[in-house]
Scaffold this motif. Structure first.
Motif, mmCIF file in Angstrom:
data_model
loop_
_atom_site.group_PDB
_atom_site.id
_atom_site.type_symbol
_atom_site.label_atom_id
_atom_site.label_comp_id
_atom_site.label_asym_id
_atom_site.label_seq_id
_atom_site.Cartn_x
_atom_site.Cartn_y
_atom_site.Cartn_z
ATOM 1 N N UNK A 126 -24.195 -1.733 0.351
ATOM 2 C CA UNK A 126 -23.536 -2.646 1.290
ATOM 3 C C UNK A 126 -22.733 -1.871 2.323
ATOM 4 N N UNK A 127 -22.677 -2.428 3.531
ATOM 5 C CA UNK A 127 -21.950 -1.797 4.632
ATOM 6 C C UNK A 127 -20.530 -2.340 4.803
ATOM 7 N N UNK A 128 -20.299 -3.577 4.346
ATOM 8 C CA UNK A 128 -18.998 -4.216 4.549
ATOM 9 C C UNK A 128 -18.625 -5.023 3.309
ATOM 10 N N UNK A 129 -17.344 -5.378 3.261
ATOM 11 C CA UNK A 129 -16.904 -6.379 2.283
ATOM 12 C C UNK A 129 -17.344 -7.740 2.805
ATOM 13 N N UNK A 136 -8.790 -4.813 -5.674
ATOM 14 C CA UNK A 136 -7.380 -5.175 -5.534
ATOM 15 C C UNK A 136 -6.812 -4.666 -4.211
ATOM 16 N N UNK A 137 -7.205 -3.457 -3.805
ATOM 17 C CA UNK A 137 -6.759 -2.946 -2.514
ATOM 18 C C UNK A 137 -7.294 -3.789 -1.364
ATOM 19 N N UNK A 138 -8.558 -4.219 -1.479
ATOM 20 C CA UNK A 138 -9.120 -5.099 -0.449
ATOM 21 C C UNK A 138 -8.375 -6.425 -0.388
ATOM 22 N N UNK A 139 -8.071 -7.010 -1.550
ATOM 23 C CA UNK A 139 -7.329 -8.273 -1.571
ATOM 24 C C UNK A 139 -5.921 -8.096 -1.005
ATOM 25 N N UNK A 149 -6.262 -7.901 2.744
ATOM 26 C CA UNK A 149 -6.572 -9.234 3.263
ATOM 27 C C UNK A 149 -5.331 -10.123 3.263
ATOM 28 N N UNK A 150 -4.532 -10.038 2.187
ATOM 29 C CA UNK A 150 -3.309 -10.834 2.125
ATOM 30 C C UNK A 150 -2.335 -10.415 3.208
ATOM 31 N N UNK A 151 -2.248 -9.107 3.509
ATOM 32 C CA UNK A 151 -1.361 -8.633 4.566
ATOM 33 C C UNK A 151 -1.810 -9.148 5.930
ATOM 34 N N UNK A 152 -3.134 -9.148 6.166
ATOM 35 C CA UNK A 152 -3.636 -9.680 7.439
ATOM 36 C C UNK A 152 -3.343 -11.172 7.568
ATOM 37 N N UNK A 153 -3.549 -11.904 6.485
ATOM 38 C CA UNK A 153 -3.279 -13.345 6.524
ATOM 39 C C UNK A 153 -1.791 -13.623 6.725
ATOM 40 N N UNK A 154 -0.931 -12.807 6.104
ATOM 41 C CA UNK A 154 0.501 -12.992 6.279
ATOM 42 C C UNK A 154 0.919 -12.702 7.710
ATOM 43 N N UNK A 155 0.370 -11.620 8.297
ATOM 44 C CA UNK A 155 0.685 -11.304 9.690
ATOM 45 C C UNK A 155 0.204 -12.409 10.617
#
Length: 217
Positions: free
Chosen positions: A90-93, A164-167, A170-176
Motif C-alpha cells: 500500500x502507498x497510503x493509509x 496508534x501513531x496514525x490515529x 489524525x486526532x491532532x489534525x481533526x483537533x486543529x
C-alpha cells in the motif's frame, strides 16, 4: 511471564486472523461492481487470495480491480478462474476496494439455472504480519517455533504502534480543524452582530429623518 506470553500469542492470533468471505457475483451484460473494502496502513504488504468456480468459456468473464480511496490502482485482472493470488504494498493509509465484475457473454445461452448466472468467489485478505510467509522465514533463518511466534508478536507490535501513531496524527489534525472552525465561527458571529446593530442604528436614523421631513414628528 507465562501469562504474558500466552496473552501475546492470543493477541497475535486475533490480529493476524484472515478475513475470509464467500461472495456471489451475478453475471450481466453490463455488470455493476461487487466490492469489498478493507483499511490498510501505509507501506503495508497486502495479499489477496481468490478462489472461484467456473471455467473459461462458460459464458462468464470475471474481472477484478483493486484500488484505494486515494486513487492508487494496485491490480487489474481479466477473466480470472480458479485460484488467483495478488500481492501489493500500500502507498497510503487508505481504504482499499477489491471489486469484481462478472460479464455475461452475449453468445452464451443460459440454461435457466441459478448457478449458470453467477460466479462463487472465496476471498481471503491478509495484511501486515499475516501476509508474510513465516514458513519461508523459519526455513531460511532456521528458527524454532517459539522464535517464529516471537517474530510474529514483534511484527504485530510494530503494526499496532504504527496504527496508534496514525490515529494520534489524525486526532491532532481533526483537533486543529475544529479549533480553526470555532475561531472562524466566533469572528463571523461577532461581525454579524455588529453589522445588525449598525444596520438597526442606521434604519432608526433614516426613519427619524423621514418622519421629520414629512412633518410627522
Amino acid at each position: 511471564m507465562q501469562y504474558f506470553f500466552n496473552f501475546a500469542l492470543i493477541l497475535s492470533f486475533i490480529a493476524c486472523a484472515i478475513h475470509a468471505l464467500h461472495i456471489e457475483v451475478p453475471a450481466v451484460p453490463r455488470p455493476e461492481p461487487v466490492c469489498i473494502r478493507d483499511f490498510v496502513q501505509e507501506n503495508q504488504m497486502v495479499v489477496v487470495n481468490i478462489n472461484t468456480d467456473g471455467y473459461k468459456g462458460d459464458g462468464q468473464r470475471l474481472d477484478i480491480t483493486i484500488v484505494d480511496s486515494v486513487g492508487n490502482q494496485y491490480a487489474t485482472r481479466k477473466d480470472i478462474v480458479g485460484k488467483v493470488k495478488i500481492a501489493f504494498t500500500s502507498h497510503n493509509n487508505a481504504a482499499v476496494d477489491i471489486c469484481f465484475y462478472n460479464h455475461q457473454e452475449q453468445q452464451w445461452k443460459k440454461h435457466g439455472s441459478r448457478e449458470s448466472s453467477i460466479r462463487l468467489v472465496e476471498l481471503e485478505v491478509e495484511s501486515g504480519a499475516a501476509a508474510r510467509d513465516w514458513n519461508a522465514l523459519q526455513a531460511s533463518e532456521k528458527l524454532k517455533p517459539v522464535e517464529v511466534e516471537l517474530k510474529k508478536i514483534e511484527s504485530l507490535t510494530a503494526e499496532i504502534v504504527q496504527e496508534l501513531q496514525y490515529l494520534k496524527r489524525r486526532e491532532e489534525r481533526m483537533r486543529d480543524t475544529n479549533e480553526s472552525t470555532n475561531s472562524r465561527i466566533k469572528w463571523f458571529s461577532i461581525i454579524i452582530i455588529f453589522s445588525l446593530v449598525g444596520f438597526g442604528g442606521w434604519q432608526i436614523q433614516y426613519l427619524r429623518h423621514y418622519f421629520k421631513v414629512k412633518h410627522i414628528i
